[in-house]
Design a protein around this motif. Structure first.
Motif, PDB file in Angstrom:
ATOM      1  N   THR A  15       0.837  -1.204   0.000  1.00 29.77           N
ATOM      2  CA  THR A  15       0.000   0.000   0.000  1.00 29.77           C
ATOM      3  C   THR A  15       0.874   1.257   0.000  1.00 29.77           C
ATOM      4  O   THR A  15       0.626   2.209  -0.757  1.00 29.77           O
ATOM      5  N   ALA A  16       1.903   1.270   0.839  1.00 30.21           N
ATOM      6  CA  ALA A  16       2.765   2.452   0.948  1.00 30.21           C
ATOM      7  C   ALA A  16       3.564   2.666  -0.339  1.00 30.21           C
ATOM      8  O   ALA A  16       3.647   3.788  -0.853  1.00 30.21           O
ATOM      9  N   GLY A  17       4.147   1.578  -0.856  1.00 31.46           N
ATOM     10  CA  GLY A  17       4.967   1.688  -2.066  1.00 31.46           C
ATOM     11  C   GLY A  17       4.146   2.134  -3.264  1.00 31.46           C
ATOM     12  O   GLY A  17       4.581   2.988  -4.051  1.00 31.46           O
ATOM     13  N   ILE A  34      10.790  -1.648  -6.501  1.00 30.51           N
ATOM     14  CA  ILE A  34      11.396  -2.985  -6.384  1.00 30.51           C
ATOM     15  C   ILE A  34      10.522  -3.829  -5.457  1.00 30.51           C
ATOM     16  O   ILE A  34      10.228  -3.422  -4.325  1.00 30.51           O
ATOM     17  N   GLN A  35      10.101  -4.974  -5.946  1.00 35.86           N
ATOM     18  CA  GLN A  35       9.187  -5.803  -5.144  1.00 35.86           C
ATOM     19  C   GLN A  35       9.699  -7.220  -5.045  1.00 35.86           C
ATOM     20  O   GLN A  35      10.013  -7.859  -6.049  1.00 35.86           O
ATOM     21  N   ASP A  36       9.772  -7.698  -3.817  1.00 36.12           N
ATOM     22  CA  ASP A  36      10.137  -9.092  -3.574  1.00 36.12           C
ATOM     23  C   ASP A  36       8.858  -9.841  -3.190  1.00 36.12           C
ATOM     24  O   ASP A  36       8.167  -9.411  -2.270  1.00 36.12           O
ATOM     25  N   GLY A  37       8.562 -10.917  -3.870  1.00 31.80           N
ATOM     26  CA  GLY A  37       7.367 -11.695  -3.510  1.00 31.80           C
ATOM     27  C   GLY A  37       6.154 -11.229  -4.287  1.00 31.80           C
ATOM     28  O   GLY A  37       6.252 -10.381  -5.174  1.00 31.80           O
ATOM     29  N   THR A  41      -0.348  -6.488  -2.306  1.00 29.01           N
ATOM     30  CA  THR A  41      -0.290  -5.843  -0.984  1.00 29.01           C
ATOM     31  C   THR A  41      -0.708  -6.774   0.165  1.00 29.01           C
ATOM     32  O   THR A  41      -1.615  -7.597   0.020  1.00 29.01           O
ATOM     33  N   THR A  42      -0.052  -6.579   1.279  1.00 27.73           N
ATOM     34  CA  THR A  42      -0.402  -7.349   2.487  1.00 27.73           C
ATOM     35  C   THR A  42      -1.840  -7.073   2.878  1.00 27.73           C
ATOM     36  O   THR A  42      -2.599  -7.984   3.239  1.00 27.73           O
ATOM     37  N   CYS A  43      -2.241  -5.812   2.782  1.00 22.88           N
ATOM     38  CA  CYS A  43      -3.593  -5.423   3.205  1.00 22.88           C
ATOM     39  C   CYS A  43      -4.667  -6.212   2.447  1.00 22.88           C
ATOM     40  O   CYS A  43      -5.596  -6.749   3.049  1.00 22.88           O
ATOM     41  N   SER A  51      -9.357 -10.048   6.638  1.00 28.11           N
ATOM     42  CA  SER A  51      -9.638 -10.252   8.075  1.00 28.11           C
ATOM     43  C   SER A  51     -10.976  -9.621   8.455  1.00 28.11           C
ATOM     44  O   SER A  51     -11.685 -10.133   9.325  1.00 28.11           O
ATOM     45  N   LYS A  52     -11.346  -8.518   7.792  1.00 29.97           N
ATOM     46  CA  LYS A  52     -12.627  -7.875   8.128  1.00 29.97           C
ATOM     47  C   LYS A  52     -13.808  -8.751   7.708  1.00 29.97           C
ATOM     48  O   LYS A  52     -14.867  -8.724   8.335  1.00 29.97           O
ATOM     49  N   LEU A  53     -13.624  -9.550   6.641  1.00 32.81           N
ATOM     50  CA  LEU A  53     -14.710 -10.463   6.252  1.00 32.81           C
ATOM     51  C   LEU A  53     -14.901 -11.536   7.316  1.00 32.81           C
ATOM     52  O   LEU A  53     -16.041 -11.927   7.618  1.00 32.81           O
ATOM     53  N   LEU A 159      -3.902 -14.748  15.862  1.00 35.59           N
ATOM     54  CA  LEU A 159      -3.753 -14.824  14.409  1.00 35.59           C
ATOM     55  C   LEU A 159      -3.162 -13.515  13.908  1.00 35.59           C
ATOM     56  O   LEU A 159      -3.663 -12.446  14.215  1.00 35.59           O
ATOM     57  N   THR A 160      -2.099 -13.611  13.115  1.00 33.81           N
ATOM     58  CA  THR A 160      -1.552 -12.391  12.520  1.00 33.81           C
ATOM     59  C   THR A 160      -1.680 -12.429  11.006  1.00 33.81           C
ATOM     60  O   THR A 160      -1.365 -11.477  10.328  1.00 33.81           O
ATOM     61  N   ARG A 161      -2.095 -13.546  10.455  1.00 31.72           N
ATOM     62  CA  ARG A 161      -2.285 -13.655   9.007  1.00 31.72           C
ATOM     63  C   ARG A 161      -3.532 -14.485   8.736  1.00 31.72           C
ATOM     64  O   ARG A 161      -3.844 -15.390   9.484  1.00 31.72           O
TER      65      ARG A 161
HETATM   66  C1  LIG Z   1      -4.395  -9.969   9.636  1.00 29.06           C
HETATM   67  C2  LIG Z   1      -4.071  -8.497   9.466  1.00 29.06           C
HETATM   68  C3  LIG Z   1      -5.064  -7.554   9.668  1.00 29.06           C
HETATM   69  C4  LIG Z   1      -4.791  -6.201   9.527  1.00 29.06           C
HETATM   70  N1  LIG Z   1      -5.806  -5.303   9.732  1.00 29.06           N
HETATM   71  C5  LIG Z   1      -5.548  -3.983   9.590  1.00 29.06           C
HETATM   72  C6  LIG Z   1      -6.575  -3.022   9.766  1.00 29.06           C
HETATM   73  O1  LIG Z   1      -7.703  -3.348  10.045  1.00 29.06           O
HETATM   74  N2  LIG Z   1      -6.262  -1.722   9.617  1.00 29.06           N
HETATM   75  C7  LIG Z   1      -4.989  -1.309   9.303  1.00 29.06           C
HETATM   76  O2  LIG Z   1      -4.754  -0.104   9.188  1.00 29.06           O
HETATM   77  N3  LIG Z   1      -3.989  -2.205   9.109  1.00 29.06           N
HETATM   78  C8  LIG Z   1      -4.239  -3.504   9.242  1.00 29.06           C
HETATM   79  N4  LIG Z   1      -3.222  -4.412   9.041  1.00 29.06           N
HETATM   80  C9  LIG Z   1      -1.886  -3.920   8.750  1.00 29.06           C
HETATM   81  C10 LIG Z   1      -1.742  -3.532   7.284  1.00 29.06           C
HETATM   82  O3  LIG Z   1      -2.073  -4.630   6.443  1.00 29.06           O
HETATM   83  C11 LIG Z   1      -0.294  -3.132   7.041  1.00 29.06           C
HETATM   84  O4  LIG Z   1       0.073  -2.133   7.953  1.00 29.06           O
HETATM   85  C12 LIG Z   1      -0.092  -2.582   5.644  1.00 29.06           C
HETATM   86  O5  LIG Z   1      -0.555  -3.519   4.700  1.00 29.06           O
HETATM   87  C13 LIG Z   1       1.360  -2.299   5.449  1.00 29.06           C
HETATM   88  O6  LIG Z   1       1.518  -1.778   4.136  1.00 29.06           O
HETATM   89  P1  LIG Z   1       2.965  -1.554   3.580  1.00 29.06           P
HETATM   90  O7  LIG Z   1       2.860  -0.951   2.236  1.00 29.06           O
HETATM   91  O8  LIG Z   1       3.771  -0.836   4.627  1.00 29.06           O
HETATM   92  O9  LIG Z   1       3.586  -3.021   3.492  1.00 29.06           O
HETATM   93  P2  LIG Z   1       3.185  -4.300   2.612  1.00 29.06           P
HETATM   94  O10 LIG Z   1       1.844  -4.193   1.981  1.00 29.06           O
HETATM   95  O11 LIG Z   1       3.481  -5.465   3.494  1.00 29.06           O
HETATM   96  O12 LIG Z   1       4.215  -4.222   1.425  1.00 29.06           O
HETATM   97  C14 LIG Z   1       5.600  -4.328   1.613  1.00 29.06           C
HETATM   98  C15 LIG Z   1       6.156  -5.121   0.451  1.00 29.06           C
HETATM   99  O13 LIG Z   1       7.572  -4.940   0.433  1.00 29.06           O
HETATM  100  C16 LIG Z   1       8.160  -6.167   0.077  1.00 29.06           C
HETATM  101  N5  LIG Z   1       9.525  -6.153   0.576  1.00 29.06           N
HETATM  102  C17 LIG Z   1       9.945  -6.225   1.861  1.00 29.06           C
HETATM  103  N6  LIG Z   1      11.283  -6.159   1.914  1.00 29.06           N
HETATM  104  C18 LIG Z   1      11.712  -6.027   0.635  1.00 29.06           C
HETATM  105  C19 LIG Z   1      13.002  -5.922   0.035  1.00 29.06           C
HETATM  106  N7  LIG Z   1      14.116  -5.912   0.779  1.00 29.06           N
HETATM  107  N8  LIG Z   1      13.094  -5.811  -1.320  1.00 29.06           N
HETATM  108  C20 LIG Z   1      11.964  -5.799  -2.094  1.00 29.06           C
HETATM  109  N9  LIG Z   1      10.719  -5.908  -1.572  1.00 29.06           N
HETATM  110  C21 LIG Z   1      10.596  -6.021  -0.224  1.00 29.06           C
HETATM  111  C22 LIG Z   1       7.311  -7.226   0.767  1.00 29.06           C
HETATM  112  O14 LIG Z   1       7.442  -8.493   0.164  1.00 29.06           O
HETATM  113  C23 LIG Z   1       5.911  -6.628   0.592  1.00 29.06           C
HETATM  114  O15 LIG Z   1       5.277  -7.130  -0.565  1.00 29.06           O
HETATM  115  C24 LIG Z   1      -3.480  -5.784   9.159  1.00 29.06           C
HETATM  116  C25 LIG Z   1      -2.465  -6.726   8.915  1.00 29.06           C
HETATM  117  C26 LIG Z   1      -2.760  -8.071   9.073  1.00 29.06           C
HETATM  118  C27 LIG Z   1      -1.666  -9.089   8.798  1.00 29.06           C
END
Ligand SMILES: Cc1cc2nc3c(=O)[nH]c(=O)nc-3n(C[C@H](O)[C@H](O)[C@H](O)COP(=O)(O)OP(=O)(O)OC[C@H]3O[C@@H](n4cnc5c(N)ncnc54)[C@H](O)[C@@H]3O)c2cc1C
Length: 163
Positions: A15-17, A34-37, A41-43, A51-53, A159-161
């Motif tokens: 989401t941030a990237g 640059i994306q690994d994996g 998005t994790t979200c 998780s909300k469902l 549960l974290t995932r």
């Molecule tokens: C079960 C669960 C429920 C959640 N519920 C909520 C909620 O209700 N409300 C809320 O605000 N947040 C919630 N979150 C948290 C939210 O999902 C995350 O805070 C958010 O998705 C983080 O976004 P991000 O862009 O920082 O990281 P991500 O979406 O995780 O993206 C980071 C990406 O960077 C990649 N990466 C990492 N290291 C490297 C590297 N060295 N080189 C290249 N790529 C790399 C990773 O593979 C990943 O794909 C929840 C999380 C979980 C697990």
């Protein structure tokens, strides 16, 4: 080793990237993300959205359970596989699909797949064979959950995932 000299390097396509990409790509073509994996998005894939469902389904189940107290007879049961089937369908076909279609429209020269390592200021290595020299590096690589010690007695239920 291939070397890319660039103004912006974004590490992570979550989401941030993607938010950073959307803003920066409007003002310059000199960027890579640059994306690994897996993309998506994790979200959307395993976090907030699916998780909300589950939480909503649990909320309905609770109401079935509690309704008799208020004189309402429901007699429903929870069909676990169906709850998860819906969750996975929504996750894959809507949340993640929308995201993947955005990523697919990003020009290929803006995307690098592989794990980035920072080896110096503005100096990255992706995988084994790509060197990126960037004036600005945006770390959008996500985080891991930190679980407080107070949850130790119930860790098996934490549960974290999802999925
Ligand atoms: C079960 C669960 C429920 C959640 N519920 C909520 C909620 O209700 N409300 C809320 O605000 N947040 C919630 N979150 C948290 C939210 O999902 C995350 O805070 C958010 O998705 C983080 O976004 P991000 O862009 O920082 O990281 P991500 O979406 O995780 O993206 C980071 C990406 O960077 C990649 N990466 C990492 N290291 C490297 C590297 N060295 N080189 C290249 N790529 C790399 C990773 O593979 C990943 O794909 C929840 C999380 C979980 C697990």
């Amino acid at each position: 080793m291939k070397t890319i000299d660039i103004e912006y390097a974004i590490i992570g396509a979550g989401t941030a990237g993607l938010g950073a990409y959307s803003k920066i790509s409007r003002k310059t073509d000199s960027l890579v993300m640059i994306q690994d994996g897996p993309y998506g998005t994790t979200c959307a894939r395993v976090g907030c959205m699916p998780s909300k469902l589950l939480i909503t389904a649990a909320d309905y189940a609770h109401h079935i359970d509690a309704s008799e107290f208020f004189g309402v007879k429901t007699g429903g049961t929870v069909d676990g596989p169906k709850v998860l089937e819906r969750l996975r369908r929504e996750r894959t076909d809507r949340f993640v699909a929308r995201n993947l279609s955005y990523v697919a429209r990003i020009p290929a020269h803006h995307k690098i797949e592989g794990r980035a390592r920072v080896i110096g200021p503005g100096h990255l290595i992706v995988g084994e064979d790509i060197e990126v020299k960037a004036k600005k590096v945006i770390l959008a690589c996500g985080s891991r959950p930190v679980i407080s010690e107070v949850f130790q007695p119930v860790m098996s239920r934490v549960l974290t995932r999802v999925c």
